[in-house]
Design a protein around this motif. Structure first.
Motif, PDB file in Angstrom:
ATOM      1  N   LEU A 129       0.859  -1.194   0.000  1.00  0.00           N
ATOM      2  CA  LEU A 129       0.000   0.000   0.000  1.00  0.00           C
ATOM      3  C   LEU A 129       0.880   1.223   0.000  1.00  0.00           C
ATOM      4  O   LEU A 129       1.904   1.276   0.699  1.00  0.00           O
ATOM      5  CB  LEU A 129      -0.864   0.016   1.269  1.00  0.00           C
ATOM      6  N   ARG A 130       0.533   2.220  -0.811  1.00  0.00           N
ATOM      7  CA  ARG A 130       1.278   3.479  -0.778  1.00  0.00           C
ATOM      8  C   ARG A 130       0.422   4.527  -0.066  1.00  0.00           C
ATOM      9  O   ARG A 130      -0.644   4.895  -0.546  1.00  0.00           O
ATOM     10  CB  ARG A 130       1.565   3.952  -2.198  1.00  0.00           C
ATOM     11  N   ILE A 131       0.880   4.934   1.106  1.00  0.00           N
ATOM     12  CA  ILE A 131       0.180   5.999   1.823  1.00  0.00           C
ATOM     13  C   ILE A 131       1.151   7.153   2.002  1.00  0.00           C
ATOM     14  O   ILE A 131       2.197   6.993   2.648  1.00  0.00           O
ATOM     15  CB  ILE A 131      -0.317   5.527   3.203  1.00  0.00           C
ATOM     16  N   LEU A 132       0.825   8.293   1.412  1.00  0.00           N
ATOM     17  CA  LEU A 132       1.652   9.499   1.540  1.00  0.00           C
ATOM     18  C   LEU A 132       3.112   9.206   1.207  1.00  0.00           C
ATOM     19  O   LEU A 132       4.022   9.551   1.974  1.00  0.00           O
ATOM     20  CB  LEU A 132       1.550  10.065   2.972  1.00  0.00           C
ATOM     21  N   GLY A 133       3.343   8.528   0.115  1.00  0.00           N
ATOM     22  CA  GLY A 133       4.710   8.269  -0.292  1.00  0.00           C
ATOM     23  C   GLY A 133       5.372   7.123   0.449  1.00  0.00           C
ATOM     24  O   GLY A 133       6.430   6.653   0.061  1.00  0.00           O
ATOM     25  N   LEU A 134       4.727   6.686   1.549  1.00  0.00           N
ATOM     26  CA  LEU A 134       5.273   5.553   2.289  1.00  0.00           C
ATOM     27  C   LEU A 134       4.763   4.259   1.648  1.00  0.00           C
ATOM     28  O   LEU A 134       3.592   4.152   1.310  1.00  0.00           O
ATOM     29  CB  LEU A 134       4.798   5.596   3.743  1.00  0.00           C
ATOM     30  N   THR A 135       5.631   3.290   1.520  1.00  0.00           N
ATOM     31  CA  THR A 135       5.192   2.011   0.979  1.00  0.00           C
ATOM     32  C   THR A 135       5.065   1.005   2.128  1.00  0.00           C
ATOM     33  O   THR A 135       6.050   0.682   2.790  1.00  0.00           O
ATOM     34  CB  THR A 135       6.194   1.485  -0.055  1.00  0.00           C
ATOM     35  N   VAL A 136       3.819   0.628   2.381  1.00  0.00           N
ATOM     36  CA  VAL A 136       3.584  -0.341   3.450  1.00  0.00           C
ATOM     37  C   VAL A 136       3.381  -1.705   2.797  1.00  0.00           C
ATOM     38  O   VAL A 136       2.478  -1.876   1.992  1.00  0.00           O
ATOM     39  CB  VAL A 136       2.323   0.031   4.265  1.00  0.00           C
ATOM     40  N   PRO A 137       4.230  -2.675   3.115  1.00  0.00           N
ATOM     41  CA  PRO A 137       4.028  -4.000   2.513  1.00  0.00           C
ATOM     42  C   PRO A 137       2.771  -4.660   3.081  1.00  0.00           C
ATOM     43  O   PRO A 137       2.380  -4.409   4.218  1.00  0.00           O
ATOM     44  CB  PRO A 137       5.289  -4.762   2.922  1.00  0.00           C
ATOM     45  N   PHE A 138       2.169  -5.450   2.258  1.00  0.00           N
ATOM     46  CA  PHE A 138       0.906  -6.087   2.630  1.00  0.00           C
ATOM     47  C   PHE A 138       1.083  -7.585   2.445  1.00  0.00           C
ATOM     48  O   PHE A 138       0.691  -8.149   1.432  1.00  0.00           O
ATOM     49  CB  PHE A 138      -0.177  -5.534   1.694  1.00  0.00           C
ATOM     50  N   PRO A 139       1.683  -8.254   3.423  1.00  0.00           N
ATOM     51  CA  PRO A 139       2.003  -9.666   3.230  1.00  0.00           C
ATOM     52  C   PRO A 139       0.753 -10.544   3.205  1.00  0.00           C
ATOM     53  O   PRO A 139      -0.331 -10.122   3.612  1.00  0.00           O
ATOM     54  CB  PRO A 139       2.875  -9.994   4.442  1.00  0.00           C
ATOM     55  N   ASP A 140       0.957 -11.784   2.740  1.00  0.00           N
ATOM     56  CA  ASP A 140      -0.148 -12.745   2.621  1.00  0.00           C
ATOM     57  C   ASP A 140      -0.944 -12.931   3.911  1.00  0.00           C
ATOM     58  O   ASP A 140      -2.165 -12.948   3.895  1.00  0.00           O
ATOM     59  CB  ASP A 140       0.433 -14.112   2.214  1.00  0.00           C
ATOM     60  N   TRP A 141      -0.201 -13.061   5.005  1.00  0.00           N
ATOM     61  CA  TRP A 141      -0.912 -13.378   6.246  1.00  0.00           C
ATOM     62  C   TRP A 141      -1.840 -12.240   6.661  1.00  0.00           C
ATOM     63  O   TRP A 141      -2.891 -12.449   7.242  1.00  0.00           O
ATOM     64  CB  TRP A 141       0.058 -13.741   7.365  1.00  0.00           C
ATOM     65  N   LEU A 142      -1.442 -10.982   6.301  1.00  0.00           N
ATOM     66  CA  LEU A 142      -2.284  -9.838   6.655  1.00  0.00           C
ATOM     67  C   LEU A 142      -3.539  -9.826   5.791  1.00  0.00           C
ATOM     68  O   LEU A 142      -4.636  -9.522   6.262  1.00  0.00           O
ATOM     69  CB  LEU A 142      -1.483  -8.546   6.468  1.00  0.00           C
TER      70      LEU A 142
END
Lengths: 250, 297, 248
Positions: free
Chosen positions: B152-165
């Protein structure tokens, strides 16, 4: 009925907007999805029927005078009630399935006696059947002996008292719990995907792998299941309402 | 699942004499609870643990006898793979806790919307609840696995979204719907006299709900909520179907690595035993709470 | 064996009945003439209800004999259907069938057991509902009726079989005081019309008013019997006097 307009519309839609409904305009995908749907319905119906048979048989065996018969039925209920159905399915398919004899088919290959579909039927029927045993048992227990006495004082014999009074009453008591269980069973048939039974989820998976239209197929699949289960829930509730005894319960 | 309010009544309800024995009321109570939970009520006892333990030991013994003394003892194989298996189990627990937390938060709001006085809010939340209640868990899981982005890209930050999530979100959707039903059922179970009495004391609707009704509901909601958690925990094994490295998946990998078919039953028995050890205290606690709150049966 | 109306319609001779080690009936003898109304009174657990169940062959007896219209009730070859057409029974807990409406409750047995014509039974059922003063409640379900109303449906249901004898087993014991009266009125009318009634009851006032004979039972035997006027005024047995002093 002529559906070609719908196929045309889906084809244009995919050309113009990229929303690729292959399972509408492509006859191969359409057939696969239809087969998957029919398999889901067929699997559900066979399991519904068998689970009710198992429920009646089990409830009857639970009334047995033999302690061990009752214990075995109780053990059966406890196992299926308290383990995840997926584990049960794997247990039947991998553990018991590997012990079953195989036979040689006409191509000279060894083939197991029971195919994946059969194992799904066995596993899911036993799963839902375990709950049905308990439900039917409580239904019978809910009818007081005095009701049988009243029927007998009106000239009914034992068999008639059961047929006209006890069973109809017990059935009405059972119906809500039975319906829950049957709806739950239909939802659980999706697990058959895990052992590659070609039901709706499995077929949809094949379609989106081949045609690379995951969002479209997935969304359609979700709505199809919600519609199917919703229809069942609605029908069961209508049945419950028509069977309800005024003055008792909701 | 009737949309009408009012307290639930027993089968032996209105007449002064029970025409049906307590079994009828018990079954009706059970059916109503299961309708909220969307699954059967789990009821674990210590016997189940004993049977699982016995099953593990007996199947290990049989597997040993089958394999011969030359092979590594079955229990030692399990111990050797213990870190891998338990790491998988940790995933099951984390997924279940997070899905429950998310499901409870959203589900409570959805449930309160179901008793709103505004028809569109009530109808909308009802439709959402029914939608997720009727969708099979596995299909919802697939939906989230395949359609949520891997980051996920929020405000330029890239948050990984792994399978378990993603699996967590997928499993939380049915929880949302079932919590919503639990809340609605609990609020409706409070006698209408409570509403009338508090309204006659000039409380407004929000005050009545938060100060009078909901505190009374907690007692009724807690046991089914915990039952729902137990159901959810058992359902986390579904994540193995979509390839999350939880315990069932890890067990499959261990079996593949060892390539000894006779290990199948001992290892799966061990998996079930782990789930039992985790769920049993919760089940005991639920029963104790039900008894303490004297939920009507 | 021919039976004529001068002989007792119900006759019990030295009836014994045990449940396990407990002997509930220890030699009960009683005769009821056609058209007579008798009341059986006594402390609870004295075997009154068991006696009624024995007369209707719901419970087998250990020894002795019970005849209804000359027919031995506990003859293994007895046609129970024939007996139960002659003997109707009303229970303390009404025991209506909750999944059927009041009218269906009344009609069920004649239609399914006696295979009588449905239209004819329906007419009779409407008449009976009127007779028990429940006109307009025909389509209500037992769960929607008060205890007293349910009990009157139960009476109509028993009457629908056209019995010659009616057994009433503490039919008012489970009712509210207000509704007791409406049931008793119905029973009194039946008795006045010449129906043979055997009542087990705790309603002493009603027993005194309606009964031709009163039987007092205690611990499985009939201690004393007589017409109500004598019975209540001058009971001889100390047990009867003690019971009456407690209850009146």
């Amino acid at each position: 009925m002529d559906w070609s307009w719908a196929f045309e519309w889906a084809r244009t839609l995919s050309e113009q907007s990229g929303v690729n409904l292959t399972f509408v305009y492509d006859s191969y995908d359409r057939d696969r999805l239809a087969r998957g749907f029919l398999n889901t319905v067929y699997l559900s119906l066979v399991c519904l029927f068998l689970s009710v048979v198992i429920g009646v048989l089990g409830a009857w065996l639970q009334g047995s005078k033999l302690v061990w018969t009752r214990r075995i039925v109780q053990g059966y209920i406890q196992f299926f009630r308290n383990t995840p159905p997926l584990v049960q399915l794997y247990f039947f398919y991998f553990a018991i399935g590997s012990l079953m004899p195989t036979y040689e088919n006409r191509f000279g290959f060894q083939e197991p006696m029971l195919d994946n579909f059969a194992w799904a039927v066995i596993s899911l029927s036993f799963f839902a059947g375990a709950f049905n045993v308990e439900i039917f048992r409580s239904g019978i227990e809910a009818v007081p002996a005095a009701t049988v006495e009243a029927a007998e004082s009106l000239g009914y014999n034992r068999l008639q008292a059961y047929r006209y009074i006890v069973l109809p009453l017990a059935f009405r008591v059972c119906l809500p719990a039975l319906n829950n269980n049957l709806v739950n069973l239909v939802k659980t048939t999706t697990l058959a995907y895990a052992i590659a039974v070609p039901e709706m989820l499995y077929m949809a998976n094949q379609i989106w792998s081949d045609s690379v239209n995951v969002p479209e197929t997935m969304t359609f699949l979700l709505f199809a299941y919600v519609f199917l289960v919703g229809l069942l829930v609605w029908a069961m509730h209508a049945w419950e309402r028509s069977m309800r005894m005024p003055g008792y319960g909701r | 699942m009737s949309r009408r309010g009012g307290p639930p009544r027993d089968l032996a309800g209105e007449t002064d004499l029970p025409v049906l024995l307590p079994a009828a009321a018990a079954l009706q109570h059970r059916a109503r609870r299961e309708r909220e939970l969307g699954a059967a009520l789990p009821r674990l006892t210590w016997r189940h643990g004993l049977v699982l333990l016995l099953g593990l030991l007996v199947s290990a013994g049989l597997a040993q006898a089958q394999a011969g003394a030359a092979k590594e003892p079955v229990l030692e194989v399990i111990v050797r793979w213990l870190p891998v298996l338990l790491e998988g189990f940790l995933f099951n627990i984390v997924i279940s806790v997070l899905a429950m937390a998310f499901g409870t938060l959203v589900g409570t709001w959805l449930g309160l919307m179901q008793i709103s006085l505004l028809l569109p809010v009530r109808a909308g939340s009802w439709v959402v609840t029914q939608f997720f209640r009727n969708a099979p868990w596995l299909v919802l899981l697939f939906y989230c696995m395949f359609l949520l982005p891997f980051e996920l890209r929020i405000l330029g930050l890239t948050v990984p979204f792994p399978d378990w999530l993603k699996a967590t979100i997928g499993l939380s959707l049915p929880v949302v719907a079932n919590v919503s039903e639990i809340v609605r059922g609990a609020v409706n179970s409070i006698p209408s006299g409570q509403w009338e009495a508090s309204e006659s004391l000039a409380f407004n609707r929000r005050q009545v709900l938060w100060m009078i009704i909901l505190p009374q509901c907690v007692k009724r909601m807690l046991p089914p909520w915990m039952n729902l958690y137990a159901i959810l925990t058992m359902a986390t094994v579904l994540a193995s179907v979509v390839g999350v490295s939880e315990m069932m998946t890890q067990a499959g990998r261990v079996l593949a690595a060892e390539n000894r078919p006779e290990l199948l039953i001992p290892i799966y028995s061990f998996v079930l035993l782990c789930f039992f050890l985790y769920c049993y205290p919760i089940a005991r606690w639920t029963v104790a709470l039900e008894r303490r709150f004297q939920v009507r049966l | 064996m021919a039976w004529n109306a001068e002989q007792p319609i119900v006759s019990c001779k030295d009836v014994h009945k045990s449940f396990g080690a407990i002997e509930v009936l220890k030699g009960v003898t009683l005769d009821v003439a056609k058209g007579e109304t008798i009341c059986v009174i006594g402390p609870s657990g004295s075997g009154k209800s068991t006696l009624l169940r024995c007369i209707n062959a719901l419970v087998p007896i250990d020894s002795g004999s019970i005849t209804v219209e000359g027919q031995e009730v506990h003859d293994p070859k007895l046609d129970k259907l024939a007996l139960r057409r002659k003997v109707g029974m009303v229970f303390q807990q009404y025991n209506l069938f909750p999944h059927k409406s009041a009218l269906q409750n009344v009609m069920m047995a004649p239609v399914t057991v006696l295979k009588q014509d449905r239209a004819e039974v329906e007419q009779r059922a409407y008449r009976l509902m009127k007779k028990v003063r429940l006109e307009g409640k025909e389509l209500a379900y037992p769960g929607e009726l008060s205890g007293g109303q349910q009990q009157r449906v139960a009476i109509a249901r028993a009457l629908a079989m056209n019995p010659d004898v009616m057994l009433f087993d503490e039919v008012t014991a489970a009712l509210d005081p207000e509704t007791v009266k409406e049931v008793l009125v119905t029973i009194r009318e039946l008795a006045e019309e010449g129906m043979t009634c055997i009542l087990v009851t705790h309603e002493m006032g009603f027993a005194r008013e309606v009964a031709d004979q009163i039987y007092f039972t205690d611990r499985g035997v009939i201690v004393e019997q007589g017409p109500p006027a004598d019975f209540f005024a001058s009971a001889k047995d100390p047990r009867t006097r003690e019971f009456l002093s407690q209850i009146l």
